[in-house]
Design an enzyme around this catalytic site. Sequence first.
Site, PDB file in Angstrom:
ATOM      1  N   ASP A  65       0.865  -1.184   0.000  1.00  0.00           N
ATOM      2  CA  ASP A  65       0.000   0.000   0.000  1.00  0.00           C
ATOM      3  C   ASP A  65       0.900   1.232   0.000  1.00  0.00           C
ATOM      4  O   ASP A  65       2.135   1.106  -0.019  1.00  0.00           O
ATOM      5  CB  ASP A  65      -0.947  -0.001   1.207  1.00  0.00           C
ATOM      6  CG  ASP A  65      -2.320   0.584   0.858  1.00  0.00           C
ATOM      7  OD1 ASP A  65      -2.344   1.715   0.327  1.00  0.00           O
ATOM      8  OD2 ASP A  65      -3.336  -0.071   1.085  1.00  0.00           O
ATOM      9  N   HIS A  96     -13.210  -1.397  -8.126  1.00  0.00           N
ATOM     10  CA  HIS A  96     -14.455  -0.618  -8.185  1.00  0.00           C
ATOM     11  C   HIS A  96     -14.194   0.865  -7.961  1.00  0.00           C
ATOM     12  O   HIS A  96     -15.057   1.696  -8.236  1.00  0.00           O
ATOM     13  CB  HIS A  96     -15.478  -1.169  -7.173  1.00  0.00           C
ATOM     14  CG  HIS A  96     -15.367  -0.570  -5.817  1.00  0.00           C
ATOM     15  ND1 HIS A  96     -16.409   0.099  -5.218  1.00  0.00           N
ATOM     16  CD2 HIS A  96     -14.334  -0.519  -4.934  1.00  0.00           C
ATOM     17  CE1 HIS A  96     -16.033   0.522  -4.024  1.00  0.00           C
ATOM     18  NE2 HIS A  96     -14.786   0.163  -3.828  1.00  0.00           N
TER      19      HIS A  96
END
Length: 439
Positions: free
Chosen positions: A293, A339
């Site tokens: 991340d 998404h």
Amino acid sequence: MLIVTTIHFQLHRDCLIMSAPHIVQLALRIASNTTKVSDYLVANNLPQPSFDLNTPLHGAVPKDEPEIQALRQSVLADTAELRDLMLGPRDYLLSFVHNSLLPQQAVTRFGLARNLPVGSETSFAEMAKSSGLSESNVRKLVRCAVAQRIFEEPRPGVVAHSAASRLLAEDPGVHDFVATCSDELWQAAAQTCNAMAKYPGSEEPTETGFSLANNTDKPMYEFLSDYPERSSRFANMMRSFTEGRPFDLKYVTDFYPWEEHSRGTVVDVGGSQGFVCVALARKFSSMSFVVQDLEPVITEAKENVPPDVASRVSFMTYDFFTPQPVSGADVYFFRWIFHNWSDKYSIKILRNLIPALKPGAKIVVSDAVLPGPGEMPKGMEVRMRSFDLVMTSIQNAKERELSDWAELFQNADERFEFVGATCPPGSNLSLLVAVWKGS
């Protein structure tokens, strides 16, 4: 003889239901299922559904009773359909009120619920004083909120909490969910058609309804980072939204054959604090994991990795819009990443994997799959498709149907073989799998 008579009566009743007009079938099914739920509550000495102040704030029907929850969902779907049918097309269209979120926005923005101690009463004048609003505006806002079951007015001019306003006062997650939806997302939605007209066909996260609503050329998350209070509120909203059974990690750990990758390596791309990898490491003791991340997230995650899996769960700073640095892993895992991005950027994320992929490497995605037309009750479908529009309004992103997922991998590279998707029962997210067939 009694058993035969009972069976005959049930068959006769079922035949009558099946031959009745559809609205009567709905009404009979609602009555039957509601009675079953009520009987369950009575038998287990549980309170009946209510908005009274001391009612269970997360609902009277237990979350851990699948059969009762299924009855509840059936009642909700049938009552929504019956209401729409009884309204008819004209009144149905006229029933959509554009400012229905205004009372909720006011209650959260001006602290109307939080400033009222639970169990006490107040007046419109006192609420005006604590909120900085005029008494006239407080009266109209709160009385509309009362009509929405937010607050109660036990006597004219006297305001008290309902169960709903109590949640807004006491539960930070629920408060920030309502505040974000009625403020950030509502304003972004109001500008989305304007953004579509101004930027036809755009896939850019800087050309959205959110961008116009906030007069910014920054993507939403970058913009919110300049406003810590709003950013924290948005994070709390997402935390509240993803709590509970529909997003349980068991749907990741238990519904994909991770044992096929025994002694292998899993890379969790955009893995935040490493929750998925920690859960998998505890279940599969011979596998190793890399959580990737951005730097601030990884810095915090390294400080909180549980000692029992620290030797097999490592953390790496990585931006998935750059080439993947971990080569030869067995699985590259993405949980609720794509998404957030339009096809243009999702394809870039997938292509950045290619130099690191070995033949047979799996891309495992935990994400939503939109239903095809008519595959689920309208009420459930409209919620999912509304969330698709939310992603458009804030990121120019999208939720995808199964064919969209297959096309996404194909457009990224023909050497991705899309295997398909599995939706674990009770989960809001499916598990999608693609295999790298390149050399």
